[in-house]
Design a protein around this motif. Sequence first.
Motif, PDB file in Angstrom:
ATOM      1  N   UNK A  20       0.822  -1.214   0.000  1.00 45.98           N
ATOM      2  CA  UNK A  20       0.000   0.000   0.000  1.00 45.98           C
ATOM      3  C   UNK A  20       0.858   1.267   0.000  1.00 45.98           C
ATOM      4  N   UNK A  21       2.111   1.156   0.422  1.00 43.13           N
ATOM      5  CA  UNK A  21       3.025   2.300   0.356  1.00 43.13           C
ATOM      6  C   UNK A  21       3.751   2.361  -0.989  1.00 43.13           C
ATOM      7  N   UNK A  22       3.995   1.195  -1.588  1.00 42.02           N
ATOM      8  CA  UNK A  22       4.744   1.133  -2.851  1.00 42.02           C
ATOM      9  C   UNK A  22       3.861   1.382  -4.074  1.00 42.02           C
ATOM     10  N   UNK A  23       2.576   1.088  -3.970  1.00 39.13           N
ATOM     11  CA  UNK A  23       1.653   1.205  -5.102  1.00 39.13           C
ATOM     12  C   UNK A  23       0.402   1.955  -4.676  1.00 39.13           C
ATOM     13  N   UNK A  24      -0.157   2.705  -5.607  1.00 36.92           N
ATOM     14  CA  UNK A  24      -1.487   3.269  -5.389  1.00 36.92           C
ATOM     15  C   UNK A  24      -2.477   2.100  -5.431  1.00 36.92           C
ATOM     16  N   UNK A  25      -3.632   2.241  -4.787  1.00 35.78           N
ATOM     17  CA  UNK A  25      -4.614   1.151  -4.843  1.00 35.78           C
ATOM     18  C   UNK A  25      -4.894   0.748  -6.291  1.00 35.78           C
ATOM     19  N   UNK A  26      -4.973  -0.533  -6.504  1.00 36.78           N
ATOM     20  CA  UNK A  26      -5.183  -1.060  -7.848  1.00 36.78           C
ATOM     21  C   UNK A  26      -5.936  -2.365  -7.807  1.00 36.78           C
ATOM     22  N   UNK A  27      -6.216  -2.887  -8.977  1.00 33.86           N
ATOM     23  CA  UNK A  27      -6.896  -4.169  -9.104  1.00 33.86           C
ATOM     24  C   UNK A  27      -5.821  -5.243  -9.184  1.00 33.86           C
ATOM     25  N   UNK A  28      -5.792  -6.117  -8.178  1.00 34.87           N
ATOM     26  CA  UNK A  28      -4.719  -7.102  -8.085  1.00 34.87           C
ATOM     27  C   UNK A  28      -5.286  -8.498  -7.883  1.00 34.87           C
ATOM     28  N   UNK A  29      -4.476  -9.476  -8.241  1.00 36.17           N
ATOM     29  CA  UNK A  29      -4.799 -10.877  -7.992  1.00 36.17           C
ATOM     30  C   UNK A  29      -3.757 -11.430  -7.036  1.00 36.17           C
ATOM     31  N   UNK A  30      -4.222 -12.080  -5.986  1.00 36.07           N
ATOM     32  CA  UNK A  30      -3.337 -12.765  -5.042  1.00 36.07           C
ATOM     33  C   UNK A  30      -3.344 -14.235  -5.428  1.00 36.07           C
ATOM     34  N   UNK A  31      -2.329 -14.634  -6.188  1.00 35.49           N
ATOM     35  CA  UNK A  31      -2.249 -15.996  -6.708  1.00 35.49           C
ATOM     36  C   UNK A  31      -1.816 -16.935  -5.589  1.00 35.49           C
ATOM     37  N   UNK A  32      -2.630 -17.956  -5.339  1.00 37.56           N
ATOM     38  CA  UNK A  32      -2.357 -18.875  -4.231  1.00 37.56           C
ATOM     39  C   UNK A  32      -2.662 -18.213  -2.900  1.00 37.56           C
ATOM     40  N   UNK A  33      -3.632 -17.313  -2.899  1.00 41.10           N
ATOM     41  CA  UNK A  33      -3.937 -16.476  -1.740  1.00 41.10           C
ATOM     42  C   UNK A  33      -4.585 -17.161  -0.560  1.00 41.10           C
ATOM     43  N   UNK A  34      -4.822 -18.464  -0.623  1.00 43.26           N
ATOM     44  CA  UNK A  34      -5.319 -19.207   0.531  1.00 43.26           C
ATOM     45  C   UNK A  34      -6.588 -18.644   1.138  1.00 43.26           C
TER      46      UNK A  34
END
Length: 153
Positions: A20-34
């Motif tokens: 959240x500090x490195x990127x502005x909010x965006x649409x992301x996929x958490x692959x293998x996100x459990x």
Amino acid sequence: MRITRFPHQFRFQLIADWLSKAYAPRKAADVGGGKGLLAYLLNQKGWKVTVIDPFDQSLPKKYKDIEINKRILIPKTSTVQRIDLPFEEELAKDFDLLIGLHAHGSNIKIINTCAKYQKDFVLFPCCVVVEPIEIKPNINWMNSLGEYAKNLG
């Protein structure tokens, strides 16, 4: 933020904070996100994160907020978007960022997909499980993964 014992217990909180500090909010996929804790934490910060994992799991009941050093209950009605399938490159088309923390067997797929579709990715592989990249003696697998990504641009 003070973490003295077992930082791996707080990896989702630490990574959510860093992202959240490195990127502005965006649409992301958490692959293998459990269970989806990383997705949940990022969504609380204004992101739109979907878990891609073939195993449907419920969100945890609570987590520790390391900023205030307190356990936080996750409301029973809370959910995260899920795609309950193994990761394949066509699943990435609608996302700006792919995240792999426990993306067993998908780290190379994530890199290949991001090279193909010009997507950003962040990988924090915890271990080498079912990865197609050759593991060579005396060569760090993480470095090999980094070199593979660099070679794809």
